[in-house]
Design an enzyme around this catalytic site. Structure first.
Site, short mmCIF file in Angstrom:
data_model
loop_
_atom_site.label_atom_id
_atom_site.label_comp_id
_atom_site.label_asym_id
_atom_site.label_seq_id
_atom_site.Cartn_x
_atom_site.Cartn_y
_atom_site.Cartn_z
N SER A 68 0.78 -1.21 0.00
CA SER A 68 -0.09 -0.14 -0.04
C SER A 68 0.93 1.17 0.10
O SER A 68 1.91 1.37 0.71
CB SER A 68 -0.88 -0.11 1.12
N ASP A 87 -4.34 4.25 -1.76
CA ASP A 87 -5.46 4.31 -0.64
C ASP A 87 -6.21 5.66 -0.92
O ASP A 87 -5.48 6.63 -0.49
CB ASP A 87 -5.05 4.15 0.67
N HIS A 147 -7.63 1.40 -4.16
CA HIS A 147 -8.60 1.23 -3.29
C HIS A 147 -9.54 2.51 -2.91
O HIS A 147 -9.05 3.43 -2.13
CB HIS A 147 -8.05 0.64 -1.94
N GLY A 161 -9.45 3.57 6.79
CA GLY A 161 -9.11 4.88 6.89
C GLY A 161 -7.78 5.16 7.47
O GLY A 161 -7.42 6.34 7.13
N PHE A 162 -7.00 4.58 8.12
CA PHE A 162 -5.83 4.75 8.70
C PHE A 162 -4.93 3.47 8.52
O PHE A 162 -5.31 2.36 8.53
CB PHE A 162 -5.82 5.04 10.14
N GLY A 163 -3.57 3.81 8.39
CA GLY A 163 -2.57 2.67 8.34
C GLY A 163 -2.06 2.62 9.65
O GLY A 163 -2.52 3.08 10.72
N ASP A 199 -6.56 -6.42 3.84
CA ASP A 199 -5.81 -5.04 4.13
C ASP A 199 -5.94 -4.53 5.41
O ASP A 199 -7.09 -4.32 5.98
CB ASP A 199 -6.17 -4.21 2.80
N GLY A 256 -3.14 -4.03 8.96
CA GLY A 256 -2.42 -4.57 10.08
C GLY A 256 -1.47 -5.99 9.53
O GLY A 256 -1.40 -6.83 10.20
N GLY A 301 0.97 -1.91 4.18
CA GLY A 301 1.50 -0.64 4.19
C GLY A 301 2.56 -0.30 5.20
O GLY A 301 3.90 -0.20 4.47
#
Ligand code: DX5
Length: 215
Positions: free
Chosen positions: A7, A34, A65, A141-143, A174, A176, A196
């Protein structure tokens, strides 16, 4: 052996010369963009203009995505900028099947995404029409979020259904993803690992991708 999609959420586009050759040498199967609208998710993610910037520099498959409301607003520009496939979240359009057709008609690959708070059955009706079923193992929404283990159950259910009905869509996961969670996801039946932070915060992104590919 899973396919691996780094990512680009954490990618520094001023240092493309540093990380892009590493991902290519590692054999990254796709790059995941993303795209966020700060409405469907409270974040802004990758900039669409960076797709246009990176396109001429690599032949790697660009998987977009979309974490946005009204995803169809983005399709033409993404195609113009060089996207190869578009995945949208199932609950962001009134008619997912028609939305899938719109992406197809533009000649791109298709994907439907299931956020972590949704039941896996939500995407069952669309599996015969997409190339990718994306299971979010975090809330979109967040990595750098913690992997949510209950996501593995959704992967197992999808794997069983896809095999039983001899569908050709691939299961992508997708959120973690690292060596430990990636191995569990592959065992559960995932085909494509999106990572990511594991890749871009690794001291050697090439090694990170190679390790994921060996799972
Ligand atoms: C969530 C994003 C992240 C990103 C990868 O909306 O989609 O999942 O791709 O983030 P990591 O791999 O750092 O969890």
């Amino acid at each position: 052996m899973p396919l691996v999609a780094p990512s680009l959420l954490f990618a520094d586009f001023n240092r493309t010369k540093h990380w892009l050759p590493q991902l290519e040498e590692a054999g990254a199967d796709m790059l995941q963009w993303d795209i966020m609208d700060n409405r469907y998710v409270p974040n802004t993610g990758n900039k669409i203009k960076d797709i246009k910037f990176l396109r001429p520099k690599t032949r790697i498959f660009f998987d977009c995505h979309l974490m946005v409301l009204k995803p169809q607003k983005y399709f033409k520009k993404l195609q113009d900028f060089g996207a190869d496939s578009i995945t949208f979240h199932v609950e962001t359009t009134k008619d997912p099947k028609n939305t899938i057709k719109k992406i197809c008609d533009l000649g791109m690959g298709t994907g439907i995404a299931l956020n972590n708070d949704l039941d896996v059955k939500k995407i069952f009706p669309f599996l015969p029409f997409v190339d990718i079923a994306l299971v979010m193992s975090v809330q979109a929404g967040f990595g750098s979020q913690e992997f949510i283990p209950s996501s593995l159950e959704k992967v197992k259910i999808l794997r069983k259904k896809i095999n039983k009905e001899k569908l050709c869509c691939k299961i992508q996961i997708d959120g973690g993803i690292n060596l430990q969670t990636g191995a569990k996801a592959v065992n559960a039946g995932a085909d494509i690992l999106v990572a990511g932070s594991f890749v871009f915060k690794h001291k050697n992104p090439k090694e990170a991708v190679l390790a994921l590919k060996k799972l």
